[in-house]
Design a protein around this motif. Sequence first.
Motif, mmCIF file in Angstrom:
data_model
loop_
_atom_site.group_PDB
_atom_site.id
_atom_site.type_symbol
_atom_site.label_atom_id
_atom_site.label_comp_id
_atom_site.label_asym_id
_atom_site.label_seq_id
_atom_site.Cartn_x
_atom_site.Cartn_y
_atom_site.Cartn_z
ATOM 1 N N VAL A 34 0.803 -1.181 0.064
ATOM 2 C CA VAL A 34 0.096 0.003 -0.172
ATOM 3 C C VAL A 34 0.916 1.206 0.169
ATOM 4 N N ASN A 35 0.706 2.194 -0.900
ATOM 5 C CA ASN A 35 1.489 3.296 -0.931
ATOM 6 C C ASN A 35 1.703 4.098 0.436
ATOM 7 N N ALA A 36 2.991 4.588 0.543
ATOM 8 C CA ALA A 36 3.122 4.894 1.931
ATOM 9 C C ALA A 36 2.340 6.187 2.510
ATOM 10 N N ASN A 37 1.786 6.782 1.401
ATOM 11 C CA ASN A 37 0.758 7.923 1.593
ATOM 12 C C ASN A 37 -0.611 7.590 1.901
ATOM 13 N N TYR A 38 -0.924 6.365 2.058
ATOM 14 C CA TYR A 38 -2.269 6.114 2.341
ATOM 15 C C TYR A 38 -3.028 6.725 3.659
ATOM 16 N N HIS A 39 -4.245 6.521 3.725
ATOM 17 C CA HIS A 39 -5.012 7.209 4.850
ATOM 18 C C HIS A 39 -6.001 6.212 5.347
ATOM 19 N N ILE A 40 -6.082 6.235 6.749
ATOM 20 C CA ILE A 40 -7.179 5.456 7.274
ATOM 21 C C ILE A 40 -8.423 6.168 6.949
ATOM 22 N N THR A 41 -9.523 5.796 6.257
ATOM 23 C CA THR A 41 -10.311 6.544 6.048
ATOM 24 C C THR A 41 -11.617 6.366 6.917
ATOM 25 N N GLU A 42 -11.680 5.040 7.508
ATOM 26 C CA GLU A 42 -12.748 4.859 8.682
ATOM 27 C C GLU A 42 -12.354 3.434 9.020
ATOM 28 N N ILE A 43 -13.085 3.167 10.403
ATOM 29 C CA ILE A 43 -12.839 1.907 10.954
ATOM 30 C C ILE A 43 -14.516 1.561 11.218
ATOM 31 N N LYS A 44 -14.901 0.303 10.547
ATOM 32 C CA LYS A 44 -16.268 0.080 10.771
ATOM 33 C C LYS A 44 -16.403 -1.160 11.876
ATOM 34 N N GLN A 45 -17.287 -1.332 12.264
ATOM 35 C CA GLN A 45 -17.759 -2.579 13.025
ATOM 36 C C GLN A 45 -19.084 -3.320 12.567
ATOM 37 N N ILE A 63 -14.201 -5.971 12.982
ATOM 38 C CA ILE A 63 -13.747 -4.657 12.708
ATOM 39 C C ILE A 63 -12.953 -4.579 11.450
ATOM 40 N N ILE A 64 -13.373 -3.480 10.686
ATOM 41 C CA ILE A 64 -13.007 -3.344 9.478
ATOM 42 C C ILE A 64 -12.174 -2.280 9.283
ATOM 43 N N VAL A 65 -10.879 -1.955 9.299
ATOM 44 C CA VAL A 65 -10.039 -0.713 8.992
ATOM 45 C C VAL A 65 -9.889 -0.645 7.544
ATOM 46 N N GLN A 66 -10.595 0.575 6.861
ATOM 47 C CA GLN A 66 -10.357 0.759 5.538
ATOM 48 C C GLN A 66 -9.174 1.503 5.178
ATOM 49 N N LEU A 67 -8.309 1.210 4.322
ATOM 50 C CA LEU A 67 -7.014 2.030 3.810
ATOM 51 C C LEU A 67 -7.443 2.652 2.353
ATOM 52 N N TRP A 68 -7.241 4.099 2.091
ATOM 53 C CA TRP A 68 -7.322 4.544 0.769
ATOM 54 C C TRP A 68 -5.777 5.115 0.333
ATOM 55 N N GLU A 69 -5.539 4.982 -0.912
ATOM 56 C CA GLU A 69 -4.399 5.579 -1.570
ATOM 57 C C GLU A 69 -5.037 6.761 -2.286
ATOM 58 N N PRO A 70 -4.607 8.098 -1.811
ATOM 59 C CA PRO A 70 -4.770 9.105 -2.694
ATOM 60 C C PRO A 70 -4.267 9.092 -4.108
ATOM 61 N N ALA A 71 -4.721 9.658 -5.316
ATOM 62 C CA ALA A 71 -4.362 9.612 -6.615
ATOM 63 C C ALA A 71 -2.863 10.235 -6.599
#
Length: 188
Positions: A34-45, A63-71
């Motif tokens: 995952v690109n080093a500049n990822y964000h943790i956008t949300e944590i879902k239960q 418990i789902i930790v969502q990662l997002w890579e910006p363009a």
Amino acid sequence: MINTSSIDWSSFKTELQQRPELLLQFQYATDKWVNANYHITEIKQAPITSVDCGGVMNAWTEIIVQLWEPAQEEEGRAMQVKKALSIIDLVESKLALNPKGIVKIEFGNSGFDTRQMYPGEFKVEGKNLVISLIPDATQCKAINRGGSCGTTTTGAECCAPAQPEKRKIELVNLVADQNSCTPGSGCC
């Protein structure tokens, strides 16, 4: 839920809390990060309740930790573990997360379809805490109950609901009985 790769939320947090100064990195496939500049956008239960093919009810929490890579690449922006922990603290201040919940990491990018994966090995590599991600898989829950998936050697379906035993009904020929009533005999 059946898997051999899961870690619960409490254990996941403990792993992070032991290394707050390291950079948090995720490896989602061989030589794929995952690109080093990822964000943790949300944590879902997600509380899950299901009934399997054998009619057995199952329940667990994910418990789902969502990662997002910006363009856009953001140079020098790698998340420290302590930043991830501050996001976790913020989430937990608003939502009580189940400490026994199964952790999944949700990730995808233009070259990798979005999916939920289990955190696997936590490795320290230099200044990085690397979490390898393990793909989830489907599996018949009958296996966990000592069954097999498919038809057993006796020909019974492992996933079929248990059939009630059929009772035999004995038929009696009332006409053959000599004590039977006949019209006009006065016995009825």
